[in-house]
Write an enzyme that holds these catalytic residues in place. Structure first.
Site, PDB file in Angstrom:
ATOM      1  N   TYR A   1      39.476  51.053  36.881  1.00 11.51           N
ATOM      2  CA  TYR A   1      39.310  49.846  37.696  1.00 11.51           C
ATOM      3  C   TYR A   1      38.344  50.112  38.840  1.00 11.51           C
ATOM      4  O   TYR A   1      37.398  49.346  39.072  1.00 11.51           O
ATOM      5  CB  TYR A   1      40.672  49.408  38.246  1.00 11.51           C
TER       6      TYR A   1
ATOM      7  N   VAL B   1      35.781  41.085  39.617  1.00 12.39           N
ATOM      8  CA  VAL B   1      36.658  41.750  38.654  1.00 12.39           C
ATOM      9  C   VAL B   1      37.996  41.028  38.560  1.00 12.39           C
ATOM     10  O   VAL B   1      38.537  40.839  37.455  1.00 12.39           O
ATOM     11  CB  VAL B   1      36.864  43.234  39.043  1.00 12.39           C
ATOM     12  N   GLU B   2      38.529  40.613  39.691  1.00 15.72           N
ATOM     13  CA  GLU B   2      39.864  40.024  39.711  1.00 15.72           C
ATOM     14  C   GLU B   2      39.917  38.626  39.104  1.00 15.72           C
ATOM     15  O   GLU B   2      40.810  38.326  38.308  1.00 15.72           O
ATOM     16  CB  GLU B   2      40.393  39.975  41.153  1.00 15.72           C
ATOM     17  N   THR B   3      38.964  37.760  39.472  1.00 17.72           N
ATOM     18  CA  THR B   3      39.090  36.350  39.053  1.00 17.72           C
ATOM     19  C   THR B   3      37.777  35.687  38.636  1.00 17.72           C
ATOM     20  O   THR B   3      37.699  34.469  38.583  1.00 17.72           O
ATOM     21  CB  THR B   3      39.700  35.501  40.194  1.00 17.72           C
TER      22      THR B   3
END
Length: 341
Positions: free
Chosen positions: A320, A126-128
């Site tokens: 999220y 999800v982040e990168t």
């Protein structure tokens, strides 16, 4: 000709003066808050006052950062709009490949910290996108812009800026050139500076803590972050729920769903008595929080445990956390059984 020369001279002086004033307005070097920060950290290794002033002379306010932080997807999109961004086949496939590539590290992290591998993989996904997109802003620019020109959270980002400068000695970070998100988060797992100090670990034992380029350290650090925030091994994360109209107390349910406080306070049986029933039959003693999300097929109801709450400590958004949970579940299922047709 003489008149034209004078006109051009005056115009040039005016243009240069205007440009200089504009640059001064976007520069932070003369801000008393920055000078206070420079004086505070200038006795630290490698952070002389001269070097810091030279470093901050290159920093300018980034209006695109201020625009981005004013409209985060978690606050502007519905669950129906938000979910496809992160829970899609491309990100699932990337998670499967990342898991296969780092299987031994993920197994060791689960054994040491008790955190499920699919959650660690999903966070990084999800982040990168598993390290493919770590951010396009210079962290120094992002944190300075938010510390000095974003009043709602200036104290927070001012502290993060200070912590960032100290990361050079602590973790060997290139404080001048490191790139990250518009909020100053860095590396595979997008740790902010204070999280880097408090939760990052040297998981490969090479004597360095590198979350920017080292996926092994990133995996161990994400797992450590979750463990330190109270992750409970083998506890479920969330359960889909439905309203039993035969017993539902509509007024009570309305008061229980989507509470401001995200930490679970009430047991599953409390919601069952009010008419919100877990489809997965969570045992009645677990404490959960109830959420209603507006999904692609309409309203969705969820009962979320302590572990869901722990995910929200990474990003304080139920959208999220639900994306991380569902992406992890899909990765795990397709690791075991292959793509869902």
């Amino acid at each position: 000709m003489r008149f034209l020369f004078r006109f051009l001279t005056v115009y040039l002086l005016f243009f240069l003066s205007s440009s200089s004033n504009a640059e001064d307005e976007n520069s932070y070097l003369q801000r008393p808050e920055l000078q206070q920060l420079i004086n505070k950290v200038s006795d630290k290794p490698g952070l002389s006052k001269e070097r810091l002033e030279k470093l901050f002379s290159t920093v300018k306010r980034q209006d695109s950062i201020l625009e981005a932080i004013a409209r985060p997807a978690e606050k502007t999109k519905t669950w129906a709009e938000y979910r496809p961004i992160f829970v899609n086949q491309q990100r699932i496939n990337g998670g499967i490949e990342f898991w296969k590539q780092h299987r031994d590290t993920l197994t060791r992290a689960e054994k040491e910290f008790g955190v499920a591998p699919e959650i660690v993989v999903a966070i990084i996904g999800v982040e990168t996108r598993y390290g493919q997109h770590k951010g396009k802003y210079r962290v120094l620019d992002a944190l300075s812009t938010l510390a000095f020109d974003y009043p709602p959270r200036s104290p927070f980002f001012y502290k993060e800026l200070e912590e960032y400068l100290l990361l050079e000695d602590y973790a060997g970070i290139d404080i001048e050139n490191t790139l990250g998100s518009y909020a100053g988060a860095m590396g595979y797992g997008q740790f902010i500076s204070s999280s880097y100090h408090n939760y990052a670990v040297d998981f490969d034992g090479d004597g360095k803590i590198d979350l920017i380029n080292n996926p092994v350290d990133a995996i161990g650090s994400v797992a450590n972050y979750f463990a330190k925030h109270g992750w409970i091994k083998n506890e479920p994360v969330a359960s889909r729920a439905y309203i039993d109209d035969n017993i539902a107390d509509k007024e009570e349910l309305a008061s229980l769903i989507n509470p401001k406080e995200m930490k679970p306070e009430l047991k599953v049986k409390h919601f069952s008595k009010a008419g919100l029933i877990s489809q997965d039959r969570l045992h009645g003693k677990e404490k959960v929080t109830a959420y209603q999300l507006n999904g692609q097929q309409g309203e969705e109801y969820w009962l979320c445990t302590n572990n869901f709450y722990v995910i929200t400590r990474y990003n304080h958004s139920r959208l999220y956390a639900m994306s991380v949970y569902q992406l992890g579940e899909m990765i795990k299922i397709q690791m075991d059984f292959g793509p869902i047709q």
